[in-house]
Enzyme design. Structure first.
Site, PDB file in Angstrom:
ATOM      1  N   LYS A 413      14.647   4.636  -8.899  1.00 15.34           N
ATOM      2  CA  LYS A 413      13.891   5.815  -9.328  1.00 15.34           C
ATOM      3  C   LYS A 413      14.802   6.935  -9.815  1.00 15.34           C
ATOM      4  CE  LYS A 413       9.945   4.721  -6.391  1.00 15.34           C
ATOM      5  NZ  LYS A 413      10.429   3.370  -6.078  1.00 15.34           N
ATOM      6  N   SER A 456       9.517   1.451   5.140  1.00 13.62           N
ATOM      7  CA  SER A 456       8.498   2.486   5.334  1.00 13.62           C
ATOM      8  C   SER A 456       8.005   2.918   3.962  1.00 13.62           C
ATOM      9  CB  SER A 456       9.106   3.671   6.086  1.00 13.62           C
ATOM     10  OG  SER A 456      10.249   4.160   5.421  1.00 13.62           O
ATOM     11  N   VAL A 459       4.308  -1.203  -0.173  1.00 15.80           N
ATOM     12  CA  VAL A 459       2.898  -1.549  -0.375  1.00 15.80           C
ATOM     13  C   VAL A 459       2.481  -2.755   0.460  1.00 15.80           C
ATOM     14  CG1 VAL A 459       2.805  -0.615  -2.705  1.00 15.80           C
ATOM     15  CG2 VAL A 459       3.408  -3.020  -2.381  1.00 15.80           C
TER      16      VAL A 459
END
Length: 639
Positions: A413, A456, A459
């Site tokens: 990301k 954590s 999905v």
């Protein structure tokens, strides 16, 4: 009566069994003598009683020693039957010897007759009781018929273990044509093409995978075939967990997503794994998190001198410390690693400096970060402070303590980010790249990879929870795709990549093929034995609901900013050649961000992130309710 006996406590059952065995052994001696002498009006003298008493003591001692009274009747196996035979045989020999020594008037053929009668009296009732229990269980509504896929050693062990559960195996399925048609443990082995018919014939709801050492690719092919049939699919725990005693073979699990994806894990390079760890002092920040805890587990196995666990959450720190201590205890003398838990935040520079100066780590793995995209979007100030300044503080403390190697756990990301979290991680990379050029005491390395299964915020556990609740499964967009990797594989590659760094390197892990999240959700529903509810199939079980992309979320994740990438000595790790800043440019950006954070000026932070050389393409709109108020707080957030 039988129900009361089955429900009695174990000590009571053992006492009843022991008493029964003593009574029937006495009866066996009487009947053996009666059959030999041809009459039933027999009287025994004191010598005969002594011989019999000695026989009873030896027989019960052997039964106890062989664990006969620890065996549960309903799960009685060949080992328990062997114990009965050995015990009765020892009793017969003892009877013969004791009769000789006590001058008992016992005919020489009596011990042989005694052995036959005792075997029948001791063994037969136990077999009958097991059959009664099995028949009773077979008539209950709680028993689920299952088919076992795999008739090898793993499948056989599974069938034996199912006796302790409410699952009843009705057939084997195996690809091996040489054993198809044979009968193993009373179950016929069928070819895979017969599975649909078997499911209906036996009203079986579940197929259990017992594929042993089969590779992920082979498992993936079989799982996808079963998925089309509509049967629920479960697997046994990993073999290493069964061997270590942390799981039983009968502890059935949902299909591991890594098996569904079918990507084989590449074997690690031992030299790369141990280079920065063996006999060294190693520190992990964020040691209680998903990645940090797995890094800590793998590091412990590589035999560091000391492992420092640095974590802000007291419970998470306690949990990973206790787990590692337990693992070290199981290894015995092979584990000499000293485990040191340190409670603290990476935003606290003095505490970091004190920790590293005192404990002198050689290698630091920096896994502490806020990683949840929407959460960081709603808490922009804390996201910047923790991910950017926390990384800077940890790096500065490492330089001051003359740490040899510092490895940052980054994310895909960070590549052309559309969210605050990804931008903070990209700026953290830029900080380390600038520090790598600014000094030569510490070697800085960054490792960038995508989503990890089971972490954590992943999905996969969310989908499992939603399926269990009856749906709906929430997916943000029909076309959203993500790269996936298991946590152990990611941690292993991080350790190896960190060993190859020269200074300022950005390493990218080969994540394989991306996965369409909607397709993953559909497969998970089908493997649960359910169907997807849609406009075309209104009678389905689980609906998939598309909720729209969350703030800062991308449809497609990338691992590289440009095309300038080179290989390394590991085929799954690439080195990215990307632009970086000078230290003066980086320091100027950090000073401006520091000032904006201290004032809780969310708008200023957004402007700085958008103008930073991180390729951030988000909007100026703020989701942080505190930063929206532009509160001026007393006390500066200073370096």
């Amino acid at each position: 009566m039988l129900e009361a006996l089955f429900n009695a406590k174990r000590p009571i059952k053992r006492f009843i069994s022991l008493t029964y065995d003593i009574v029937v052994l006495i009866g066996a001696y009487y009947f053996a003598s009666a059959l030999r002498l041809g009459r039933f009006d027999i009287t025994f003298g004191l010598n005969e009683i002594y011989a019999l008493a000695t026989t009873l003591l030896v027989a019960t001692a052997v039964f106890i020693r062989l664990g006969l009274y620890r065996a549960i009747l309903r799960y009685l196996n060949t080992q328990a039957l062997s114990s009965i035979a050995i015990g009765v045989g020892a009793a017969a020999v003892t009877l013969a010897v004791a009769s000789f020594f006590f001058n008992a008037t016992t005919p020489r053929s009596v011990p042989i007759i005694f052995m036959v009668i005792a075997l029948i009296f001791v063994g037969l009732p136990r077999m009958l009781m097991r059959s009664i229990v099995a028949l009773t269980n077979g008539n209950t509504n709680n028993v689920t018929n299952v088919i076992v896929y795999g008739a090898g050693e793993t499948g056989c062990q599974l069938v034996r273990s199912l006796g302790a559960t409410n699952y009843h195996a009705v057939a084997f399925i195996d690809d091996d044509k040489s054993i198809q048609g044979s009968v193993i443990y009373g179950l016929k082995v069928y070819p895979p093409e017969d599975i649909n018919e078997l499911l209906h014939q036996h009203n079986a709801k579940i197929t259990l995978l017992a594929l042993g050492a089969a590779g992920r690719h082979q498992k993936s092919i079989i799982i996808k075939q079963l998925e089309q049939i509509g049967t629920a699919v479960k697997t046994i725990p990993p073999i290493h967990q069964i061997v270590e005693g942390t799981a039983k073979i009968s502890d059935l699990q949902d299909v591991a997503i890594e098996d569904l994806l079918g990507r084989e894990q590449v074997a690690a390079e031992p030299a790369l794994l141990s280079r920065c760890i063996e006999n060294k002092v190693v520190m992990v920040t964020g040691a209680g998190g998903s990645i940090g805890s797995e890094l800590s587990r793998q590091i412990l196995r590589l035999k560091p001198e000391t492992l420092i666990l640095f974590e802000i959450s007291e419970y998470s720190l306690y949990a990973i410390e206790q787990e590692l201590i337990s693992a070290c205890t199981m290894l015995g003398k092979a584990c000499t690693t000293k485990i040191i838990p340190i409670l603290g935040s990476v935003q606290n520079l003095p505490h970091l400096k004190q920790t590293m100066r005192t404990l002198s780590p050689h290698t630091v793995y920096h896994a502490a970060a806020y990683k949840h995209v929407p959460m960081v979007e709603h808490n922009i100030v804390e996201g910047v402070k923790n991910n950017i300044f926390g990384t800077w503080h940890a790096a500065q403390a490492a330089i001051d303590a003359k740490v040899e190697s510092f490895v940052l756990i980054s994310t895909d990301k960070a590549v052309r980010p559309t969210n605050v979290m990804g931008t903070t991680k990209r700026i953290a990379e830029l900080v380390l790249q600038a520090l790598a050029k600014h000094q030569n005491k510490t070697r800085f390395t960054m490792v960038r990879f995508g989503n990890v299964l089971g972490s954590s915020g992943s999905v996969v556990p969310l989908f499992r929870k939603q399926i269990k609740a009856g749906g709906p499964i929430t997916v943000t967009h029909p076309d959203i795709i993500r790269y996936f990797m298991t946590i152990p594989e990611a941690a292993e590659l991080v350790i190896q990549a960190g060993s190859m760094g020269l200074g300022g390197d950005v390493f990218v892990l080969d994540m394989g093929e991306p996965v369409k999240i909607a397709d993953l959700a559909i497969e998970m529903v089908k493997l649960s034995g359910l169907s997807v509810k849609s406009a075309e199939h209104p009678d389905g079980d689980i609906e998939i609901e598309f909720t729209g992309l969350r703030p800062g979320e991308k449809l497609f994740e990338e691992l590289l900013i440009g095309d300038n990438v080179s290989g390394t000595e590991h085929k799954r790790i690439m080195r990215a050649e990307e632009k970086s800043l000078t230290w003066s440019e980086t320091e100027s950006l950090l000073t401006a961000l520091n000032s904006a954070c201290s004032k809780y000026d969310g708008e200023a932070i957004k402007h700085l992130l958008l103008n930073a050389p991180a390729d951030y393409s988000g909007s100026l709109e703020l989701s942080d309710p505190l930063a929206k108020q532009n509160l001026s707080l007393t006390g500066q957030f200073t370096h």
